[in-house]
Design an enzyme around this catalytic site. Structure first.
Site, PDB file in Angstrom:
ATOM      1  N   GLU B  88       0.789  -1.228   0.004  1.00  0.00           N
ATOM      2  CA  GLU B  88      -0.026   0.097   0.065  1.00  0.00           C
ATOM      3  C   GLU B  88       0.824   1.421   0.116  1.00  0.00           C
ATOM      4  OE1 GLU B  88      -0.734  -2.748   1.820  1.00  0.00           O
ATOM      5  OE2 GLU B  88      -2.608  -3.095   1.658  1.00  0.00           O
ATOM      6  N   PHE B 150     -11.321  -7.857  13.703  1.00  0.00           N
ATOM      7  CA  PHE B 150     -10.339  -8.252  12.817  1.00  0.00           C
ATOM      8  C   PHE B 150      -9.840  -7.191  11.754  1.00  0.00           C
ATOM      9  CE2 PHE B 150      -8.858 -10.373   8.809  1.00  0.00           C
ATOM     10  CZ  PHE B 150      -7.554 -10.832   9.243  1.00  0.00           C
ATOM     11  N   GLN B 151      -8.553  -6.573  11.891  1.00  0.00           N
ATOM     12  CA  GLN B 151      -8.027  -5.749  11.089  1.00  0.00           C
ATOM     13  C   GLN B 151      -8.727  -4.399  11.094  1.00  0.00           C
ATOM     14  OE1 GLN B 151      -7.973  -7.190   6.768  1.00  0.00           O
ATOM     15  NE2 GLN B 151      -5.791  -7.900   7.205  1.00  0.00           N
ATOM     16  N   LYS B 200     -17.459  -1.048   5.895  1.00  0.00           N
ATOM     17  CA  LYS B 200     -17.983  -2.067   5.203  1.00  0.00           C
ATOM     18  C   LYS B 200     -19.302  -1.942   4.835  1.00  0.00           C
ATOM     19  CE  LYS B 200     -17.735  -7.063   4.084  1.00  0.00           C
ATOM     20  NZ  LYS B 200     -17.763  -8.312   4.553  1.00  0.00           N
ATOM     21  N   MET B 520      24.169   9.211   2.184  1.00  0.00           N
ATOM     22  CA  MET B 520      24.121  10.562   2.831  1.00  0.00           C
ATOM     23  C   MET B 520      24.444  10.331   4.301  1.00  0.00           C
ATOM     24  SD  MET B 520      23.758  13.431   2.280  1.00  0.00           S
ATOM     25  CE  MET B 520      22.758  14.213   0.981  1.00  0.00           C
TER      26      MET B 520
END
Lengths: 215, 611
Positions: B88, B150-151, B200, B520
């Site tokens: 993502e 969940f999630q 959802k 760097m």
């Protein structure tokens, strides 16, 4: 191998008339005279107490957005009071904080960036009514109760609950007035105290105006 | 609402209550099957309609449990191209790169929980660089919110401080309004990311809610009215200062590109004959071959540019915010200069430095209003000033440059590689930097002529940005060649997107500047931490074999002579390609302003070498 573009010397004179006179020499860099040698840093001035009014949409999460902004931007709130206004879809916050004028202006501008904030006004310079409410549960036995009541009366407080060994005092006023009352009844023993934080309103016909309100 | 714990200690709604049945229903919904076709309009349709109404043609996402109702209807909207990323974070950076390359709002999508938190780095990157973006996430059904389902994660709580605004939508009827507001907010005023979290059940809910017109959107957000036009009084004061200044310098920032004000900038600079310097994100604001273009300022900017700023008597800051990488120590910054600061965000004016003439407004509109008010100057009016600037430039450009391509011991120098890529692509390709030395080399040496041809994560400095952002830029501008220029460190952070390039036929050319180091970090350790090289040596894979595993043609250059052929070979590939440049291990980016020091304290060399 060098790219003529990145390696090209700066030459605005190319566009100039080739017959133009040769440039005079020596341009004094104007750093020294009449200019400060040090650039001032915003927010480094003298701190004083400021009172901000924020008019916000009355929606879930708005208080969180405001409180989070103060935390994330490293500003310290002294007190924050929030409640409905005359319109049910609008809430009003009174925020007191310490900082120099530039830093507080920065706070106000950051607040304004929140979509749910409709208006921010610093009323520190305005004539205003500043009040907060305190509830103080003071230890009060038979021998001390009358004395407590006398002090409370003197400070225009109100006893709203009486129990065998304590009373609840309700007081409204400026922070200083309530501080003074707290100091006086403190000698009897404060069992519990809650303060709402300052709320403010500008005196006279002037009001904190804001543009339309979300539907 | 009372917050006291009930005597029973029960946290669940009692059996048989409506609350309990809502929770049960939502739990069952987590396993719900696909909707039959020939269906009614649901929340997920509203999302697709809204995207199309906002002119979105492509978005970047990754499916997951609660966002599946949206993927279930996506097939019904063939005009919406969905690019399936491999992580993502890649979706967010790709949306960001798309937005920077096109000037349109980029859109990314993730599911709840880890899908949403993976977007966060990309949203923060867009926030710090004012990039218009709409990030969409799914969340668990409304009745399960707060139950640690969940999630489930409080993603709106997480994105709150790093978005312009965010929404949690629990009712499909709110979706049309929320999407219209979100796109308006993302692209209006100072652009930025807006996050929409949708439960959802809202995605699955049937709705007939209509999309609002522009008027209704504006009426719903009275607290959002950016100032567009500069105040006439401030314009007058600014014009007077500009006319009187003898050593004025323009500081052009990202705002010029965001406001698409490059023409107004050029006209203003040409009329007043004021040299234009630019910030890291202001690269491309002016054609670098323009006689008035003077170069890149700040921590790794050109010495002549910083010198011009330090000795200036008037700085005209246009759409930039005096970041610490630009000013260094503020107390020593351009102490002889008055400052005119134009920015659309009032909070940026007076935030980092005190300014003399603040002008809040769209930089293009302000410049269009300001140009007629200032006196016309000819180059010869500034002859002495320009002669001095030209001299400084000659002196400064002859340092920190390896035109032969060779650094110490004949090793391949990175500045040469960058310059060759710029020249080979005729300075017209979109170049996307990662973060670190590669980013500074890319800003300094490629040479830019076109706005939005330079893309870089400036504010947040997000390593791993380069490849996915280039992916988005290439999708957004298929007419332009796109290069991702990465170090071996940043490339290894997001290289999983190589598969996306192949699967979606995205022709990004990748230049990996491999010095086997976090360059760097190593440079700071050498210069500031007494050579204590802890954790800056980096083992990488065989990049050619890696590319081969993905089916991507790859080429290698280890000496200066290899460079042009390797670039040409990559450009000849129809599709993605990778070039592995094995550059010198220990080349530094100079000059460098050490943190905490001022612009006049540049380090130009170290150890007497030809840095």
């Amino acid at each position: 191998m060098t790219d003529p573009m990145t390696r090209r010397p700066f030459s605005p004179a190319r566009a100039a008339d080739p017959a133009s006179p040769a440039p005079p020499r020596a341009v004094p860099a104007p750093a020294a005279e009449g200019q400060p040698a040090v650039r001032s840093i915003p927010g480094s001035g003298t701190a004083r107490r400021h009172v901000l009014v924020a008019v916000v949409n009355n929606r879930p999460g708005v208080l969180n957005r405001v409180a989070n902004l103060f935390r994330a931007r490293n500003f310290n709130i002294e007190s924050l009071a929030v409640g409905h206004t005359e319109r049910p879809d609008v809430s009003r916050m009174t925020i007191t904080l310490r900082g120099d004028d530039v830093a507080v202006e920065q706070v106000a501008k950051q607040l304004y960036k929140l979509i749910d904030v409709l208006k921010v006004q610093d009323v520190t310079a305005e004539p205003r009514i500043e009040h907060e409410l305190a509830l103080i549960k003071v230890r009060a036995t038979n021998s001390t109760r009358s004395e407590v009541l006398k002090i409370v009366e003197l400070y225009k407080g109100r006893v709203v609950d009486v129990a065998a060994d304590s009373v609840i005092v309700e007081a409204t006023g400026t922070e200083d007035e309530i501080d003074a009352l707290v100091a006086l009844v403190g000698g009897f023993g404060i069992r519990e105290m809650v303060r709402t934080g300052t709320t403010v309103m500008v005196r006279g016909p002037q009001v904190v105006e804001y543009e339309g309100v979300a539907k | 609402m009372t917050m006291t714990r009930r005597a029973t200690g029960r946290h669940l709604p009692g059996a048989g209550t409506p609350e309990a049945s809502a929770v049960e229903h939502a739990r069952a919904g987590m396993l719900q099957e696909a909707r039959p076709r020939g269906r009614t309009r649901i929340g997920a349709d509203v999302v697709c309609e809204a995207l199309l109404r906002q002119g979105v043609d492509v978005f970047f996402g990754y499916p997951g449990g609660v966002i599946l109702p949206l993927y279930d209807v996506l097939g019904d909207y063939p005009e919406l191209r969905h690019v399936l990323v491999r992580h993502e974070q890649g979706a967010a950076h790709a949306a960001d790169g798309y937005a920077r390359a096109t000037g349109k709002v980029g859109v990314c999508l993730g599911t709840s929980g880890p899908g949403a938190t993976n977007l966060v780095t990309g949203i923060g990157t867009a926030m710090l660089d004012s990039v218009p973006m709409v990030a969409i996430t799914g969340n668990v059904a409304a009745a399960l919110l707060g139950k640690d389902a969940f999630q489930e994660i409080d993603i709106t709580g997480i994105t709150l401080p790093m978005t312009k605004h965010n929404y949690l939508v629990r009712d499909a009827n709110d979706l049309p309004h929320v999407f219209a507001e979100a796109f308006h907010i993302a692209r209006t005023g100072r652009p930025g990311p807006v996050h929409i979290d949708i439960t959802k059940d809202a995605l699955q809910q049937e709705t007939q809610a209509r999309h609002p017109d522009e008027e209704a959107v504006l009426a719903a957000i009275p607290g959002f009215r950016p100032t567009i036009e500069g105040h006439p009084r401030q314009l007058r004061v600014a014009a007077k200062l500009i006319d009187e200044a003898s050593r004025p310098v323009i500081l052009a920032g990202h705002g010029i590109l965001l406001a698409q004000a490059w023409d107004q900038l050029r006209e203003f600079a040409e009329k007043t004959q004021i040299p234009v310097t630019h910030t890291l994100l202001g690269v491309g604001a002016i054609d670098e071959t323009h006689p008035l273009s003077y170069g890149y300022m700040g921590m790794h900017g050109w010495k002549h540019v910083n010198r011009a700023i330090q000795s200036s008597d008037l700085l005209i800051a246009l759409g930039m915010r005096f970041d610490d990488r630009v000013t260094g120590k503020v107390s020593t910054y351009a102490t002889g200069a008055k400052i005119v600061h134009v920015d659309i965000d009032p909070a940026e004016v007076g935030k980092n430095v005190s300014v003399d003439v603040p002008i809040v407004g769209d930089v293009g509109r302000v410049l269009a209003a300001l140009t007629p008010r200032v006196a016309e100057k000819r180059p010869e009016d500034r002859a002495t000033y320009f002669a001095e600037l030209a001299e400084w430039r000659r002196e400064s450009e002859s340092r920190s440059w390896h035109g032969s391509g060779a650094w110490r011991g004949g090793l391949l120098s990175a500045d040469y590689v960058i310059e060759q890529i710029g020249a080979a692509t005729d300075h017209d390709a979109t170049l996307v930097a990662d973060v670190g030395q590669n980013q500074m080399w890319m800003a300094r040496y490629a040479g830019y002529r076109r706005p939005n041809s330079h893309i870089s994560s400036g504010g947040l400095g997000t390593m791993g940005f380069g490849l996915p952002a280039a992916m988005g830029a290439a999708v957004g501008r298929p007419d332009k060649e796109t290069w991702a220029i990465c170090g071996d460190g940043g490339f290894q952070m997001t290289l999983q997107e190589l598969a996306t390039l192949v699967q979606d036929h995205i022709p990004v050319k990748i230049a990996v500047l491999d010095n086997n180091k976090l360059g760097m970090i190593r440079q700071w350790q050498e210069l500031i931490y007494a050579g204590n090289y802890h954790s800056s040596h980096l083992l990488g894979p065989d990049f050619l074999k890696l590319a081969d595993a993905y089916g991507i043609p790859a080429f290698r250059a280890t000496t200066p002579d290899d460079v042009p052929q390797a670039i040409a070979a990559a450009r000849a590939v129809d599709g993605p390609a990778l070039v592995h440049f094995r550059i010198a291990d220990e080349q530094n980016v100079f000059p460098m302003m050490p943190a905490g020091k001022g612009l006049s304290d540049l380090i130009e060399e170290w150890g007497g070498a030809d840095e």
